[in-house]
Design an enzyme around this catalytic site. Structure first.
Site, PDB file in Angstrom:
ATOM      1  N   ARG A 162      25.429  19.010  66.256  1.00  0.00           N
ATOM      2  CA  ARG A 162      24.667  19.103  67.435  1.00  0.00           C
ATOM      3  C   ARG A 162      24.937  17.386  67.729  1.00  0.00           C
ATOM      4  O   ARG A 162      24.164  16.496  67.253  1.00  0.00           O
ATOM      5  CB  ARG A 162      23.143  18.953  66.890  1.00  0.00           C
ATOM      6  CG  ARG A 162      22.991  20.465  66.812  1.00  0.00           C
ATOM      7  CD  ARG A 162      21.387  20.411  66.164  1.00  0.00           C
ATOM      8  NE  ARG A 162      21.080  21.820  65.951  1.00  0.00           N
ATOM      9  CZ  ARG A 162      19.582  22.047  65.328  1.00  0.00           C
ATOM     10  NH1 ARG A 162      18.922  21.002  64.959  1.00  0.00           N
ATOM     11  NH2 ARG A 162      19.437  23.475  65.156  1.00  0.00           N
ATOM     12  N   ASP A 201      25.272  14.000  70.077  1.00  0.00           N
ATOM     13  CA  ASP A 201      24.302  13.246  70.855  1.00  0.00           C
ATOM     14  C   ASP A 201      24.325  12.947  72.158  1.00  0.00           C
ATOM     15  O   ASP A 201      25.805  13.689  72.545  1.00  0.00           O
ATOM     16  CB  ASP A 201      24.028  11.822  70.160  1.00  0.00           C
ATOM     17  CG  ASP A 201      23.312  12.099  68.798  1.00  0.00           C
ATOM     18  OD1 ASP A 201      22.831  12.721  68.381  1.00  0.00           O
ATOM     19  OD2 ASP A 201      23.437  11.017  67.947  1.00  0.00           O
ATOM     20  N   TYR A 206      35.935  13.922  63.106  1.00  0.00           N
ATOM     21  CA  TYR A 206      35.485  13.106  64.426  1.00  0.00           C
ATOM     22  C   TYR A 206      36.646  12.142  64.802  1.00  0.00           C
ATOM     23  O   TYR A 206      37.184  11.582  63.966  1.00  0.00           O
ATOM     24  CB  TYR A 206      34.262  12.538  64.350  1.00  0.00           C
ATOM     25  CG  TYR A 206      33.158  13.275  64.241  1.00  0.00           C
ATOM     26  CD1 TYR A 206      32.447  13.460  65.522  1.00  0.00           C
ATOM     27  CD2 TYR A 206      32.556  14.103  63.360  1.00  0.00           C
ATOM     28  CE1 TYR A 206      31.224  14.315  65.900  1.00  0.00           C
ATOM     29  CE2 TYR A 206      31.332  14.884  63.627  1.00  0.00           C
ATOM     30  CZ  TYR A 206      30.852  14.895  64.839  1.00  0.00           C
ATOM     31  OH  TYR A 206      29.597  15.624  64.824  1.00  0.00           O
ATOM     32  N   ARG A 220      29.242   6.427  64.556  1.00  0.00           N
ATOM     33  CA  ARG A 220      28.919   5.184  65.331  1.00  0.00           C
ATOM     34  C   ARG A 220      28.561   3.750  64.569  1.00  0.00           C
ATOM     35  O   ARG A 220      28.862   2.779  64.942  1.00  0.00           O
ATOM     36  CB  ARG A 220      27.960   5.733  66.534  1.00  0.00           C
ATOM     37  CG  ARG A 220      28.502   6.797  67.443  1.00  0.00           C
ATOM     38  CD  ARG A 220      27.181   7.262  68.290  1.00  0.00           C
ATOM     39  NE  ARG A 220      26.666   5.969  68.998  1.00  0.00           N
ATOM     40  CZ  ARG A 220      25.451   6.256  69.607  1.00  0.00           C
ATOM     41  NH1 ARG A 220      24.841   7.454  69.377  1.00  0.00           N
ATOM     42  NH2 ARG A 220      24.913   5.136  70.259  1.00  0.00           N
TER      43      ARG A 220
END
Length: 259
Positions: free
Chosen positions: A50, A52, A111, A203
């Site tokens: 999911r 952001d 990622y 992040r």
């Protein structure tokens, strides 16, 4: 009800994240609306991750259950037609067993984070990369990153609103690549791999390592921050627009035959 795996690419900029929300644009909401144009009823799809608000994907995976037996190619084409003009594309589609699940069948998520060192504003890549105006020390960032790989309590590097049951995760890799750009500026690509991630974990990693590259943190401070198990010890969380869900691994790649 036949089940289909969907490989999804999207620009996260216009969306309030992946997950459906009332009265807000989301990637899940747009795909479910497109499915309803094909088979008029309420649709609920599941995704591998999911993402952001503002986070992109080039290899998100979702699954959908349909009433009809669609050929995967026709379902992909029909969805892409009804998704226009949203910046979402179904890039592959495959039939999967009824017990296959985009999230729970996944074994690893990859990622990518793109960071560009450039003082002039980016034009063509606005909203696609994080831009900083000062040089970065690649060797120092790599030294700091190495201290995060392995199985750790990542409390320092997860959001205060993270809903995961435990902060203990195994990080398989955090590799930093320098990329030569046509515009002459430096780009650093952070490749991060793990079975699963905490909220804002990637992040938080990149924002902290940018401080190391800028010389504001010594590389060993990353280890101290990790060991602190305290969110306050984390460096700044970088913005979402440089982050991409790049790939999701499964024991048997559902899209292998289509590629």
């Amino acid at each position: 009800m036949p089940r289909y795996a969907l490989k999804v690419e999207y620009d996260g900029g216009p969306f309030s994240g992946w997950q459906r929300q009332t009265a807000l644009p989301t990637v899940q909401g747009d795909i479910e609306a497109a499915l309803a144009r094909l088979e008029p009823r309420e649709h609920t799809i599941a995704a591998a991750g999911r993402t952001d608000a503002g986070v992109h994907a080039v290899g998100q995976t979702a699954h959908a259950d349909m009433d009809r037996d669609w050929s995967p190619f026709r379902l992909m084409e029909a969805l892409n037609w009804h998704l226009k003009p949203a910046p979402i594309a179904i890039t592959a589609c495959a039939t999967v067993p009824d017990d296959w699940h985009a999230r729970f069948s996944a074994t690893r998520r990859h990622y990518l984070f793109r960071l560009v060192v450039r003082r002039p504003p980016v034009t063509f890549e606005a909203g696609q990369v994080w831009q900083v105006g000062h040089p970065l020390d690649l060797a120092a960032m790599r030294e700091g990153a190495a201290q995060l790989v392995g199985r750790h309590d990542f409390t320092t590097f997860r959001s205060s609103i993270c809903q995961a049951d435990s902060p203990v995760k195994s990080l398989d890799a955090l590799e930093i690549e320098h990329v030569a750009r046509a515009d002459g500026f430096a780009e650093y690509r952070f490749h991060v791999r793990a079975r699963s991630f905490l909220h804002n974990q990637v992040r938080s990693f990149v924002g902290t390592l940018e401080r190391v590259g800028a010389g504001a943190w010594a590389p060993d401070r990353v280890r101290l921050a990790l060991e602190a198990r305290d969110r306050a010890a984390c460096g700044p969380v970088c913005p979402p627009h440089g982050l991409y869900l790049a790939r999701v691994d499964y024991p048997d790649d559902p899209f292998a035959a289509a590629e």
